[in-house]
Design an enzyme around this catalytic site. Sequence first.
Site, short mmCIF file in Angstrom:
data_model
loop_
_atom_site.label_atom_id
_atom_site.label_comp_id
_atom_site.label_asym_id
_atom_site.label_seq_id
_atom_site.Cartn_x
_atom_site.Cartn_y
_atom_site.Cartn_z
N ASP A 185 -4.21 6.68 -5.10
CA ASP A 185 -4.19 7.72 -4.92
C ASP A 185 -4.47 7.76 -6.58
O ASP A 185 -4.43 6.70 -7.20
CB ASP A 185 -3.44 8.01 -4.65
CG ASP A 185 -2.98 8.87 -3.15
OD1 ASP A 185 -4.31 8.70 -2.73
OD2 ASP A 185 -1.56 7.99 -2.46
N LYS B 209 -17.46 18.09 0.57
CA LYS B 209 -15.36 17.43 0.25
C LYS B 209 -15.51 16.42 -0.50
O LYS B 209 -16.61 15.47 0.04
CB LYS B 209 -14.86 18.16 1.88
CG LYS B 209 -15.58 16.98 2.32
CD LYS B 209 -14.24 17.43 3.89
CE LYS B 209 -14.51 16.75 4.61
NZ LYS B 209 -13.64 17.08 5.74
N LYS C 272 -7.09 -5.01 -4.68
CA LYS C 272 -5.34 -5.26 -5.13
C LYS C 272 -5.27 -7.02 -4.36
O LYS C 272 -4.59 -7.53 -4.51
CB LYS C 272 -5.05 -4.70 -3.34
CG LYS C 272 -4.95 -2.91 -3.65
CD LYS C 272 -5.02 -2.57 -2.14
CE LYS C 272 -4.75 -0.82 -1.88
NZ LYS C 272 -4.71 -0.47 -0.96
N ASP D 273 0.78 -1.17 -0.22
CA ASP D 273 0.39 -0.14 0.21
C ASP D 273 1.39 1.28 -0.08
O ASP D 273 1.89 0.78 0.40
CB ASP D 273 -1.07 -0.40 0.68
CG ASP D 273 -1.76 1.05 1.31
OD1 ASP D 273 -2.22 1.70 0.46
OD2 ASP D 273 -1.97 2.05 2.50
N ASP E 184 -1.87 -1.06 5.55
CA ASP E 184 -1.78 -0.34 7.59
C ASP E 184 -3.26 -0.48 7.59
O ASP E 184 -3.68 -0.10 9.01
CB ASP E 184 -0.58 0.72 7.55
CG ASP E 184 -1.65 1.81 6.55
OD1 ASP E 184 -1.98 2.81 7.08
OD2 ASP E 184 -2.11 1.82 5.68
N GLU F 123 -8.95 14.16 7.97
CA GLU F 123 -9.46 14.83 8.36
C GLU F 123 -9.28 16.00 9.77
O GLU F 123 -9.49 17.03 9.95
CB GLU F 123 -10.62 13.89 9.73
CG GLU F 123 -11.89 13.99 8.64
CD GLU F 123 -12.75 14.02 8.25
OE1 GLU F 123 -13.92 13.45 8.94
OE2 GLU F 123 -13.85 14.57 7.54
#
Length: 1130
Positions: A630, A514, A745, A333, A765, A443
Amino acid sequence: MISILSSTPVSPVSPITNVLPLSMVLFVSLVKEAWEDWKRFQNDKTINNTSVDVLQDQKWETVSWKNLQVGDIVKVKQDGFFPADLLFLASTNADGVCYVETANLDGETNLKIRKALEKTWDYLTPEKAFEFKGEVQCEQPNNSLYTFTGNLIIEKQTLPLSPNQLLLRGCSLRNTEYIIGAVVFTGHETKVMMNSMNVPSKRSTLERKLDRLILTLFVVLFCMCLIGAIGSGVFLDRKYFFLGLRGPALSADMNPSNRFVVALLNMFTLITLYSPIIPISLYVSVEMIKFIQSTQYINNDLHMYHVETNTPALARTSNLNEELGQVEYIFSDKTGTLTRNLMEFFKCSIGGELYGTGVTEIEMGEAQRNGIKVDEVHKSSNTVREKGFNFDDARLMRGAWRNEPNPDMCKEFFRCLAICHTVLPEGEETPEKIRYQAASPDEAALVAAAKNFGFFFYRRTPTLIYVRESHVEKMGKVQDVPYEILNVLEFNSTRKRQSVVCRYPDGRLVLYCKGADTVIYERLAEGNNDLKKTSREHLEQYGAAGLRTLCLAYRDLCSDTYENWNEKFIQAKSSLRDREKKLDEVAELIEKDLVLIGCTAIEDKLQEGVPTCIETLARAGIKIWVLTGDKMETAINIAYACKLINNDMKQFIISSETDDIREVESRGDQVEIARYMRDAVKNQLKKCHDDAQNYLRSLSPPKLALVIDGKCLMYALDPSLRVMLLNLSLNCTSVVCCRVSPLQKAQVTSLVKKGARKITLSIGDGANDVSMIQAAHVGVGISGLEGMQAVMASDFAIAQFRFLTDLLLVHGRWSYLRICKVVTYFFYKNLTFTLTQFWYTFQTGFSGQRFYDDWFQSLYNVIFTALPVIMVGLFDKDVSASLSKKYPELYKEGIRNTFFKWRVVATLAFFALYQSLIVYNFVIASSTNSVDSSGKMFGLWDVSTMAFNCIVVTVNLRLLMMCDTITRWHHISVGGSILAWFMFILVYSGVYTPRGIYSVFYVLISTVYFYTTLLVVPIVALFGDFLFQGVQRWFFPYDYQIVQEMHRHEPDSSSAGLLEIGNQLTPDEARSFAVAQLPREKSKHTGFAFDSPGYESFFASQAGVLAPQKPWDVARRASMRSRAKTPRKN
């Protein structure tokens, strides 16, 4: 079966010969299993007898957890654990709120808010609670920790129930004096117990090959017995009158008239006689060695101890130690694994204006690659720096934003940051002392940014958010503004956004949203194209700099529009079927016609030592793949920064972000999009595959790298294309998969694991990495900031990615070498011993006459050769830890499985054959002309005892020749084993028995023959091994032998300890390490989950991403009672 055969008349040996070793092996396994069962029983007993207050006849009675029934009304006090899944009715806190810690479920210590239905707030006293009458309609018991669908029917009114009203067993109550709840699920129907299925069992590749070796030994045993059986049938003849074969009452096994029966019975006889060839104690020995390797070596290695978080390495299983030494592919990851997951607000774009002057690590690395010198940015002297906030631009700080061209847009931007979140504040309501219990590091960073921009969020109630706003109306003016939160539209993997509907004190209704740029842009209102274009360019800049981006938008709502929508929202919330789907559909109705405010850019820096670690692992022959959610630009730049990709590599990029694909997607025809994407991916894959083959056929082929996004991967994993994808991927040194889901994954990991049959390791993680971790041969969890889900599902846990170097190159490699030596030595010593009995069979007419005494055969594996091989498994090492990391190429021997090939086994089998022939023939030949002190010739027991002497000495000395490191423990174990044999035979031979062994050893040691034979035979037997090892080391050396020669004159730095981890820590750090080894009640780590369970449904919606827990683990933690805790203020 062999033990049963040894109890029948066909057996030439006493039953004790086979029963004793088997009994000892089974006894060790039995004790281990019994101990584990006993601990589980004690934990179950403790948890079941824990007491809780239950309402009976308008008063609270103390009842054991095990006696709870569905429908009981219970009272749980502060810091107490919930005994069952409870419907939350009332709380001593205002507005029916309580605070829950879920560390026992997911490792997260950030407190979660739970809110009771307003209709039940009054049921706080025993008298009031006794009046409670209602009906709960809910879903069947299931294992989804983060979802709950139900209705409460009370006073003919139906109220929807959500995860906000469910208190799960195993969680604990915090910051609340006590709560009242109704039992919904008990015992094995609670959600935590429904999650207690076992993690998929994993066996190492070497262990599976060991099974094949054992089967080979059975084949060898069968062949030896078949030869003996055929020989006995042929040999038996009446011409041997001295055998008494002419009588009428011949037994079936001695009757020449029926040679088939003779051969068959003799087959069973020889099976019991040759049974020591099967190493029944091997599995127990290997399990013991691997257990000690895990608990004493890996767990105690200071090189893998992270001082900052006080986290040591943890081997959660001992089954896969040697697998760590053979890993060829690592799937990693990115966020929290390669990076620190310590998010810092770094830059932003508001109304098309860029703000923030910092330079990221990735931008510096990119500039260095291009030969551009980057001067370090000097921050202004009044720059604010705190956790989560690393922003420097005077234009926005201290109210300066009021002078910007777009102050109203700035105001909306800051309010969106301060209002649209699920953060829980703790501590004093001052900017300096407040602490934020954040849903995720992102956050926390966004709320911290709002605070530093003058919009300080300091208090939350179930319906209100309080923000202290500075410099809004005029410079220096501060006012506390309460915003009413009407609805929260939660984040999940499908929506990729979060929204809140809030009401200003002046009555203004606003939707703040958002989320990811892809989903926000789809929902923007028409017009304002310049702002959209400029913001997209800024997003691309931030992505190229390796920053994590979010888009912010808002929409003003009129009262009628909101009321109509809210009715639909309430209906969807009350639905018992497909509630999540209906809520998503309702959210789509209001999340449209948004006005773009801007975007945020958060930096997640690389972990310390990641580039060096990846470079080292690449030199070791390990290929590293990064699987991340990402964007492609961010993933590529991170790959450059950590030296996974460089400019010398030929890069293949398969992306869905092309003009042609965008054009097809803009038409909205899903069937056409799917067909076009499949064809496009197929063509791109074929082109890349052909190019790769051409590059590889060149004289000096470059290293290859593949980058593919999640959309293309979805089609590339189609059965018709996955072979091409696999072939292309295996030819690449590095692979980066971006925008991938947790399921993808796992699919990529399984593709390499099953398709290429390579040994894989997955490291992550977060909860979204669990499926990938469980799919690989070896799963490694990072004890990071995203909770403990990954660690709970892993086989090994470490605190930092860089610790993989020590875990694989040191511990993995050593474990592989040691286990290989242990297994092959067991094979060698048992074969050597059994073959001497086999040669004797040829001189006894294949009759099955035993050569050795029963006790010799019984104790050979259990005592006389057991301890030295364990010492090899624990202490042997070819080179030091520092040299293992200095020469990572040594690791390739494990990838090639150099030390457990059939060639190695065949070589040892040859020397076992050779040594057995030397021992047997030398002893037999030399005893023919030898006599004892009284002039008598040696008999069977004299010769067999002498042969056993030579066997014990030879195989123990041969073990020392296999060792690369000889410690005092080797000397003690080898010397002790030989000494144990002599002490045993001295006692055993001195005790009168009818077996004929009485006083044999005393007769032998009184002759020169004994000492001469004991000296000469082992030397001659081992001389062939000595020559072979010398020639091999001189002319065909292994890589580690070359390193040994290069550093043979250097002092061994490991003399201080077995692991060469000389204590480099300060006394305080050493104490922290010792404390970290102790059992703890809860984890210190916070996790990636929103602060009510609905927001955590992101993980629940993914297939296979929940980390199952064993019920006794939960029971143990839930039953622990630490010292009294100081109540924390809300």
